[in-house]
Write a protein that holds these residues in place. Structure first.
Motif, short mmCIF file in Angstrom:
data_model
loop_
_atom_site.label_atom_id
_atom_site.label_comp_id
_atom_site.label_asym_id
_atom_site.label_seq_id
_atom_site.Cartn_x
_atom_site.Cartn_y
_atom_site.Cartn_z
N GLY A 1 39.87 37.96 30.27
CA GLY A 1 39.68 37.92 31.72
C GLY A 1 40.95 38.11 32.53
N LEU A 2 42.10 38.38 31.88
CA LEU A 2 43.35 38.54 32.63
C LEU A 2 43.28 39.72 33.61
CD1 LEU A 2 46.12 37.84 29.95
CD2 LEU A 2 45.68 36.54 32.03
N CYS A 3 42.68 40.83 33.16
CA CYS A 3 42.59 42.00 34.04
C CYS A 3 41.71 41.71 35.26
CB CYS A 3 42.06 43.21 33.26
SG CYS A 3 40.45 42.94 32.48
N VAL A 4 40.62 40.99 35.04
CA VAL A 4 39.69 40.66 36.13
C VAL A 4 40.38 39.76 37.15
CG1 VAL A 4 37.51 39.56 36.71
CG2 VAL A 4 37.70 40.89 34.60
N ARG A 5 41.08 38.73 36.67
CA ARG A 5 41.73 37.79 37.57
C ARG A 5 42.90 38.44 38.31
NH1 ARG A 5 43.24 32.11 35.28
NH2 ARG A 5 43.73 31.92 37.50
N THR A 6 43.67 39.28 37.61
CA THR A 6 44.80 39.96 38.25
C THR A 6 44.32 40.88 39.35
OG1 THR A 6 46.10 39.86 36.22
CG2 THR A 6 46.75 41.51 37.85
N CYS A 7 43.27 41.64 39.04
CA CYS A 7 42.71 42.58 40.03
C CYS A 7 42.21 41.83 41.26
CB CYS A 7 41.58 43.37 39.39
SG CYS A 7 40.94 44.71 40.41
N SER A 8 41.59 40.69 41.05
CA SER A 8 40.99 39.93 42.15
C SER A 8 42.01 39.07 42.89
CB SER A 8 39.86 39.05 41.62
OG SER A 8 39.34 38.23 42.63
N GLU A 9 42.78 38.27 42.14
CA GLU A 9 43.61 37.25 42.76
C GLU A 9 44.99 37.75 43.20
OE1 GLU A 9 43.77 33.87 40.15
OE2 GLU A 9 41.61 33.93 39.77
#
Length: 630
Positions: free
Chosen positions: A284-292
């Motif tokens: 989930g690192l890519c998802v969180r980086t993209c969002s947060e």
């Protein structure tokens, strides 16, 4: 056996036989060696096993049992079984028994432990023997093998020995964990063009049997390049940086213990990014980086359990989502699930040359790491610099294709009689020097102007301006960059007096005519400051990605930004908020500036800007009350 037979031919033997108890396809020799031996005159007697050597005081004959292939043995090869009563006898005068090899232990067997196979007893992970400080590897420890295995053992042993000599400890050498795909079929490469392997040119048999010179002539450059293009894939592109592989090696994982069903997913291409869902570990690192961090939400986790997968919004192609192609998802991915789509025909996990530099796309000054193979730029990564802190925009990350362009000029050109011709650097520089000197002598230094690319680094631009001023005697220098239409007509200069560190500590931010798309790294700093609680006022002529973080957002016509700034300054003067002594130091003709602003009312400056005078007054008051406005 192949070496012995072919050597015998070269030394003058009239007839040379190779006797082997199995079929040709089961011979533990390379097919090319067998083929070349046949070309040189070696005769093969297959499915024949020597049982008796006959002669009177010397070798005269060799009697062989004829064999037939039975069931496979432990090696997987079909076991040769004798055919009762069937023999063949060959007339010979020399027999070479090429049936194996063993180590000569004389001189060491009294000290170093030797196995029953006449090999040195050594640990296969630490290479240690029974004598402290003595290590062994290669054929002498593992038994006969191929040369590259001994070379690999030498490399591994060297690392163990180095550690032993440095700290007195013997540590296990860990072989990097490798996952082998055993489910690959011809269908997986159905779209690939089939091409035969390049044939190695060799010296004709009748010539090569007369000497011991190397027989392979080598491939020419064109053939070699074409043959290399036959490569289908060189494994995982992230093998040098994959954290999963690193930890799998460190902790000696055995995933085969829990092997089970797995998804077989295709690699998905984006102009800049490759996505391989089969390598995703759902961290989930890519998802969180993209969002947060980036604030885009282009990626998300969809489905549940075994079917969970990282996918773009609405399962669209990534380029059709809100993705800004910053590549930050690639930077944080711990495996090869996200990787740069490198500008090469056949990408591989190369160990590339790494060079720290500064991005030249805009004036923000982001730190970058340029990775090259030869003279080709393969990828650009964000470096942890003071400005960008390990983040890059799409231009800095992926906008380097011009470096590799085939249309890029690589040699100087001089125009003669209306057309350009290539010349040496010395001739080009001499021509420039002569003509510049002539123009300067006739018309003075001000008759010369120097234009440069804004993509140069600050260091290069410094040298160019020094050359212009000191050598040519001109101050006419332009880097062809985009200039702000807002500050220049109002204050007489178009550069900010602030720096990026001030954004983080500001409690009031006024952003006029700039957005994420213009300077993403600066915009991220502004967003971060706003999230911490600073007031953010944005004036722009189009929808802004900063709007969700704004205290107030005003949309103006395209050319109204300068009018707003004039109204802002006029309102500040009207409210008596301007320190005129300080302003005189910053603005050369302050009195003229003040007179210009007071020539109109605030409302008149705002005519057609879609911003009311009370809005400007509100912004001016907020700016004045702030401790650290920017």
């Amino acid at each position: 056996a192949m070496d012995s037979a072919r050597t015998a031919i070269r030394l003058g033997a009239e007839e040379v036989y190779v006797v082997y108890r199995r079929a040709r396809e089961q011979m533990p020799a390379q097919d090319i060696e067998v083929k070349e031996a046949e070309e040189e005159g070696v005769k093969f007697h297959l499915l024949a096993s020597p049982v008796q050597i006959e002669g009177n005081g010397k070798v005269e004959k060799i009697k062989c049992q004829k064999m037939a292939l039975g069931e496979p043995d432990a090696s997987g090869r079909r076991r040769p079984e004798p055919i009762p009563g069937e023999f063949v006898t060959l007339e010979v005068d020399t027999v070479i028994a090429a049936i194996g090899q063993e180590m000569e232990v004389k001189g060491i067997q009294d000290n170093v432990a030797i196995s029953k196979y006449k090999t040195i007893q050594a640990d296969d992970q630490t290479f240690t023997t029974n004598i402290p400080g003595v290590f062994a590897g290669g054929d002498c420890a593992a038994g006969p093998g191929i040369a590259i295995e001994a070379i690999a053992a030498g490399k591994r042993a060297a690392e163990v020995i180095n550690g032993f000599l440095n700290n007195g400890k013997v540590e296990h050498f860990k072989v990097n964990y490798c996952l082998v795909k055993d489910d690959v079929t011809e269908k997986d490469f159905a779209d690939e063009e089939k091409a035969p392997k390049a044939k190695m040119p060799v010296i004709p048999p009748e010539v090569r049997v007369t000497n011991f010179k190397e027989i392979e002539q080598g491939l020419d450059g064109e053939t070699l390049t074409k043959d290399a293009q036959r490569c289908l894939q060189c494994g995982c592109l992230d093998s040098f940086e994959c954290k999963l592989r690193k930890y799998a090696t460190r902790y000696n994982v055995k995933p085969e213990r829990i092997i089970g069903e797995k998804h077989k997913l295709d690699v998905i291409e984006h102009p800049f990014i490759l996505r391989d869902p089969s390598k995703c570990i759902l961290c989930g690192l890519c998802v969180r980086t993209c969002s947060e961090i980036i604030g885009v939400d282009a990626l998300g986790l969809v489905n549940r359990g075994f079917d969970a997968i990282v996918s773009p919004s609405l399962d669209l192609p990534l380029e059709e989502t809100s993705c800004v192609a910053c590549g930050q998802c690639v930077a944080v991915c711990p495996t090869g699930a996200l990787y740069e789509n490198m500008p090469v025909d056949k990408a591989a996990a190369w160990e590339m040359k790494k060079t720290l530099s500064t991005c030249g796309y805009c004036g923000v000054g982001c730190s970058i790491q340029v990775e090259t193979m030869g003279d080709k730029v393969c990828r650009v990564l964000p470096a942890d610099g003071p400005v960008n802190e390990g983040i890059l925009c799409k231009n800095g990350r992926f906008g380097f294709d011009y470096n590799n362009s085939k249309e890029r000029l690589e040699k100087p050109l001089i125009k003669e009689e209306g057309s350009f011709k290539e010349v040496t650097w010395d001739d080009a520089l001499l021509t420039v020097a002569k003509k510049a000197k002539s123009l300067k002598a006739r018309f003075g230094g001000d008759s010369i102007a120097v234009f440069t690319s804004p993509a140069y680094t600050n260091e290069e631009l410094y040298l160019i301006q020094k050359f212009a001023r000191a050598t040519l005697g001109t101050n006419n220098i332009n880097s062809l960059g985009k200039h702000s239409a807002s500050l220049l007509p109002i204050t007489g200069f178009d550069a900010s007096t602030s720096n990026y560190d001030e954004i983080a500590v500001a409690d009031f931010l006024l952003v006029v005519g700039a957005d994420f798309n213009d300077y993403p790294i600066a915009a991220l700093k502004i967003k971060k400051s706003a999230q911490k609680g600073s007031q953010l006022f944005v004036i722009n002529n189009e929808e802004s990605k900063l709007e969700p973080y704004c205290t107030k957002y005003y949309q103006t016509p395209v050319n109204a930004k300068a009018d707003f700034l004039a109204a802002f300054a006029a309102s500040a003067l009207e409210k008596g908020l301007v320190n005129e002594e300080s302003a005189k130091n910053n603005i050369g003709n302050f009195e003229g500036f003040k007179s210009l602003l007071q020539s109109k009312k605030v409302e008149e400056w705002l005519n057609g800007s879609n911003i009311a005078a009370e809005n400007v007054s509100e912004i001016v008051d907020a700016y004045a009350k702030a401790k650290s406005p920017l």
